[in-house]
Design a protein around this motif. Structure first.
Motif, PDB file in Angstrom:
ATOM      1  N   VAL A 126      48.073  34.321  55.275  1.00 13.69           N
ATOM      2  CA  VAL A 126      47.293  34.610  53.907  1.00 13.69           C
ATOM      3  C   VAL A 126      45.754  34.759  54.279  1.00 13.69           C
ATOM      4  CG1 VAL A 126      46.928  33.992  51.706  1.00 13.69           C
ATOM      5  CG2 VAL A 126      48.955  33.476  52.583  1.00 13.69           C
ATOM      6  N   ARG A 127      44.774  35.730  54.167  1.00 11.07           N
ATOM      7  CA  ARG A 127      43.566  35.944  54.360  1.00 11.07           C
ATOM      8  C   ARG A 127      43.133  36.918  53.347  1.00 11.07           C
ATOM      9  NH1 ARG A 127      40.884  39.736  58.577  1.00 11.07           N
ATOM     10  NH2 ARG A 127      39.751  39.795  56.916  1.00 11.07           N
ATOM     11  N   TYR A 128      42.054  36.914  53.124  1.00 10.79           N
ATOM     12  CA  TYR A 128      41.169  37.428  52.379  1.00 10.79           C
ATOM     13  C   TYR A 128      40.853  39.139  52.890  1.00 10.79           C
ATOM     14  CZ  TYR A 128      37.904  39.425  48.970  1.00 10.79           C
ATOM     15  OH  TYR A 128      37.101  40.322  48.007  1.00 10.79           O
ATOM     16  N   TYR A 129      40.923  40.242  52.353  1.00  9.43           N
ATOM     17  CA  TYR A 129      40.323  41.424  52.739  1.00  9.43           C
ATOM     18  C   TYR A 129      39.294  41.780  51.467  1.00  9.43           C
ATOM     19  CZ  TYR A 129      43.743  41.564  56.234  1.00  9.43           C
ATOM     20  OH  TYR A 129      44.941  41.305  57.358  1.00  9.43           O
ATOM     21  N   GLU A 130      38.036  42.053  52.245  1.00 11.02           N
ATOM     22  CA  GLU A 130      36.954  42.239  51.372  1.00 11.02           C
ATOM     23  C   GLU A 130      37.137  43.375  50.548  1.00 11.02           C
ATOM     24  OE1 GLU A 130      32.321  42.557  52.091  1.00 11.02           O
ATOM     25  OE2 GLU A 130      33.254  41.977  53.619  1.00 11.02           O
ATOM     26  N   GLY A 131      36.820  43.205  49.088  1.00  9.65           N
ATOM     27  CA  GLY A 131      36.957  44.310  48.166  1.00  9.65           C
ATOM     28  C   GLY A 131      38.307  44.248  47.584  1.00  9.65           C
ATOM     29  N   VAL A 132      39.123  43.410  47.914  1.00  5.29           N
ATOM     30  CA  VAL A 132      40.478  43.325  47.076  1.00  5.29           C
ATOM     31  C   VAL A 132      40.109  42.675  45.736  1.00  5.29           C
ATOM     32  CG1 VAL A 132      42.822  42.305  47.005  1.00  5.29           C
ATOM     33  CG2 VAL A 132      41.957  43.360  49.271  1.00  5.29           C
ATOM     34  N   PRO A 133      40.631  43.011  44.653  1.00  6.02           N
ATOM     35  CA  PRO A 133      40.344  42.307  43.277  1.00  6.02           C
ATOM     36  C   PRO A 133      41.085  40.889  43.541  1.00  6.02           C
ATOM     37  CG  PRO A 133      41.171  44.500  42.698  1.00  6.02           C
ATOM     38  CD  PRO A 133      41.230  44.170  44.312  1.00  6.02           C
ATOM     39  N   ASN A 134      40.417  39.742  42.992  1.00  3.86           N
ATOM     40  CA  ASN A 134      40.978  38.363  43.153  1.00  3.86           C
ATOM     41  C   ASN A 134      40.378  37.645  42.126  1.00  3.86           C
ATOM     42  OD1 ASN A 134      39.371  36.236  44.597  1.00  3.86           O
ATOM     43  ND2 ASN A 134      38.679  38.247  45.117  1.00  3.86           N
ATOM     44  N   PRO A 135      40.873  36.637  41.823  1.00  2.00           N
ATOM     45  CA  PRO A 135      40.161  35.710  40.814  1.00  2.00           C
ATOM     46  C   PRO A 135      39.408  34.476  41.387  1.00  2.00           C
ATOM     47  CG  PRO A 135      42.573  34.864  41.504  1.00  2.00           C
ATOM     48  CD  PRO A 135      42.184  35.720  42.313  1.00  2.00           C
ATOM     49  N   ALA A 307      48.672  33.570  48.475  1.00  2.64           N
ATOM     50  CA  ALA A 307      48.759  35.184  48.334  1.00  2.64           C
ATOM     51  C   ALA A 307      47.923  35.684  46.958  1.00  2.64           C
ATOM     52  CB  ALA A 307      50.056  35.866  48.444  1.00  2.64           C
ATOM     53  N   ALA A 308      48.075  35.061  45.966  1.00  2.54           N
ATOM     54  CA  ALA A 308      47.597  35.519  44.845  1.00  2.54           C
ATOM     55  C   ALA A 308      46.017  34.983  44.873  1.00  2.54           C
ATOM     56  CB  ALA A 308      48.416  34.541  43.671  1.00  2.54           C
ATOM     57  N   GLN A 309      45.640  33.891  45.303  1.00  2.00           N
ATOM     58  CA  GLN A 309      44.617  33.368  45.556  1.00  2.00           C
ATOM     59  C   GLN A 309      43.784  34.438  46.166  1.00  2.00           C
ATOM     60  OE1 GLN A 309      44.725  29.131  46.381  1.00  2.00           O
ATOM     61  NE2 GLN A 309      42.677  29.235  47.519  1.00  2.00           N
ATOM     62  N   VAL A 310      44.019  35.118  47.309  1.00  2.00           N
ATOM     63  CA  VAL A 310      43.226  36.080  47.825  1.00  2.00           C
ATOM     64  C   VAL A 310      43.293  37.509  47.178  1.00  2.00           C
ATOM     65  CG1 VAL A 310      43.160  35.008  49.932  1.00  2.00           C
ATOM     66  CG2 VAL A 310      44.776  36.570  49.744  1.00  2.00           C
ATOM     67  N   GLY A 311      44.207  37.481  46.150  1.00  2.00           N
ATOM     68  CA  GLY A 311      44.391  38.797  45.338  1.00  2.00           C
ATOM     69  C   GLY A 311      45.248  39.687  46.126  1.00  2.00           C
TER      70      GLY A 311
END
Ligand code: NAD
Length: 409
Positions: A126-135, A307-311
């Motif tokens: 689980v990692r963040y992809y820049e630009g993915v809407p997230n909380p 997964a939800a945390q990174v949108g």
């Protein structure tokens, strides 16, 4: 099973290692519902990445396989013997989602596949992809790989309905022989956790940390309450690490007692956290965690929460891995209402394909896939699920999203 590319060679597995030829045969199961749509986008992206990374020297030779509704129509079986035999021989496969047949006594085809091949580790990076809407304020702080035990715990399928003969018999035994306070008429479930099952999962997580230059492995358990199951999971993990990885691993306690808090170079820290505290930690101090090793239930909850945390619930990849067989898969279901509409996000299967390339040691191609997907999201031409959450996102079809990723390589 039809041979799409007969020039391919079989992958082999010996002494704990996969041997990957330059033209490996890999099983491809598009799956049900939206599966065929996301699979055609994924196939296009993976083929382009391999061609670009290795200038034609390497090529995946897909071996198309059927399971689920398509297989049932063809052969009367949701999980045909021929498909199981082919996966066994091919060693590595990638699959779209499979619908759970309603009625007919099949709990889930995915669970059946995991059990058949003893795919004991469910791996979810689980990692963040820049630009993915997230909380979150800083979603990029989370970058973890979750190893969830896949075969034991309360998911072992050992449960009996309230009032059933089995539940009553088991209840009688518990009351009479073990003096346990169980109300008559209760539903009952069993939570088996073995030393072998726990150790092999934690071993896989530690080996992953070593192979991928990760810094820490955290065992997540509820051992303060369930001492003999989850508490033992933790204990078996420390024992196994001491016996098998003494040169690579130090415990968090040793970091303080032996190394005065100074992280010795090249060592991986093994620690543990109580599951409920871990949910807080991953929100409040996500950058302190790395590889997580968990029993089945904790891992199920944690993977979706992370997964939800990174949108990224819609683009979260996954794999189910055993000793000598690995199946990479989209983590979402078949979304039947979107089937055949060329509409949904293929990101989960594409990133599962990236995991597969990395697993095969084809990391250059894996990195290309990830970089191009990231660039495409930043280009804001994305599938409906992401577009509707972005202020200025433009909705594109599933196939177009795949083409944009290829163009970004
Ligand atoms: P689901 O994940 O199929 O769909 C829930 C909702 O999530 C969809 O309606 C859609 O709005 C959204 N969604 C899912 N995937 C998407 C994507 N790629 N892009 C955009 N939006 C997406 O869950 P469900 O409706 O509970 O299950 C449907 C079927 O899938 C059931 O038969 C279930 O058993 C099966 N299932 C299979 C797997 C698997 O194969 N690993 C996993 C979960 C569910």
């Amino acid at each position: 099973m039809s041979a799409e590319n007969p020039q391919g060679e079989y992958i082999t597995f010996s002494e704990g290692e996969y041997q990957i030829p330059d033209r490996p045969l890999i099983g491809a199961l598009p799956g049900d519902g939206i599966g065929p749509d996301i699979w055609s986008a994924t196939k296009m992206v993976l083929e382009a990445a391999v061609a670009k990374a290795y200038a034609g020297k390497r090529k995946i030779c897909w071996q198309p396989l059927t399971a689920g509704e398509a297989a049932f129509k063809e052969s009367g079986s949701y999980l045909p013997e021929a498909t199981l035999a082919a996966i066994e021989k091919l060693k590595i496969a990638i699959k779209g989602p499979l619908a759970t047949p309603i009625g007919g006594g099949i709990r889930s085809l995915n669970v059946a596949l995991r059990h058949h091949f003893d795919l004991y580790a469910c791996i979810r990076p689980v990692r963040y992809y820049e630009g993915v809407p997230n909380p979150m304020k800083r979603p990029g702080d989370l970058d973890v790989v979750i190893f969830r035990e896949n075969t034991e715990d309360v998911y072992a399928g050992l449960e009996w309905a309230a009032g059933s003969e089995e539940a009553e018999a088991l209840g009688d035994y518990l009351r009479d022989k073990l003096k346990a306070k169980v109300r008559p008429g209760s539903a009952l479930g069993i939570k088996p956790m073995s030393p072998e099952g726990s150790k092999r999962l934690i071993r896989a997580a530690i080996q992953y940390a070593i192979d991928n230059d990760r810094k820490m492995v955290t065992m997540v358990h509820k051992g303060n309450i369930m001492k003999f199951t989850e508490g033992a999971f933790r204990q078996w993990g420390y024992e196994m690490a001491k016996a098998e990885f003494a040169d690579k691993i130090i415990t968090e306690e040793e970091l303080v007692t032996k190394y005065e808090g100074e992280w010795p170079p090249g060592k991986i820290i093994l620690n543990d956290r109580i599951a409920d505290a871990m949910f807080q930690q991953l929100l409040l101090r996500p950058d302190e965690y790395d590889v997580l090793a968990t029993p089945n239930l904790n891992g199920d909850y944690l993977s979706d929460a992370c997964a939800a945390q990174v949108g990224g619930l819609g683009i979260a990849p996954g794999a189910n891995v055993g000793d000598g067989i690995a199946i990479f898969e989209a983590t979402h279901g078949t979304a039947p209402k979107y089937a055949g509409l060329d509409k949904v996000n293929p990101g989960s299967l594409i990133l599962s394909g990236k995991m597969m390339l990395d697993f095969m040691g084809w990391r250059k191609a894996g990195a290309l896939v990830e970089k191009a997907l990231q660039a495409t999201i930043l280009g804001r031409r994305v599938t409906y699920d992401l577009a509707r959450q972005m202020n200025d996102g433009e909705e594109v079809r599933c196939s177009t999203f795949g083409e944009l990723i290829v163009a970004a390589m």
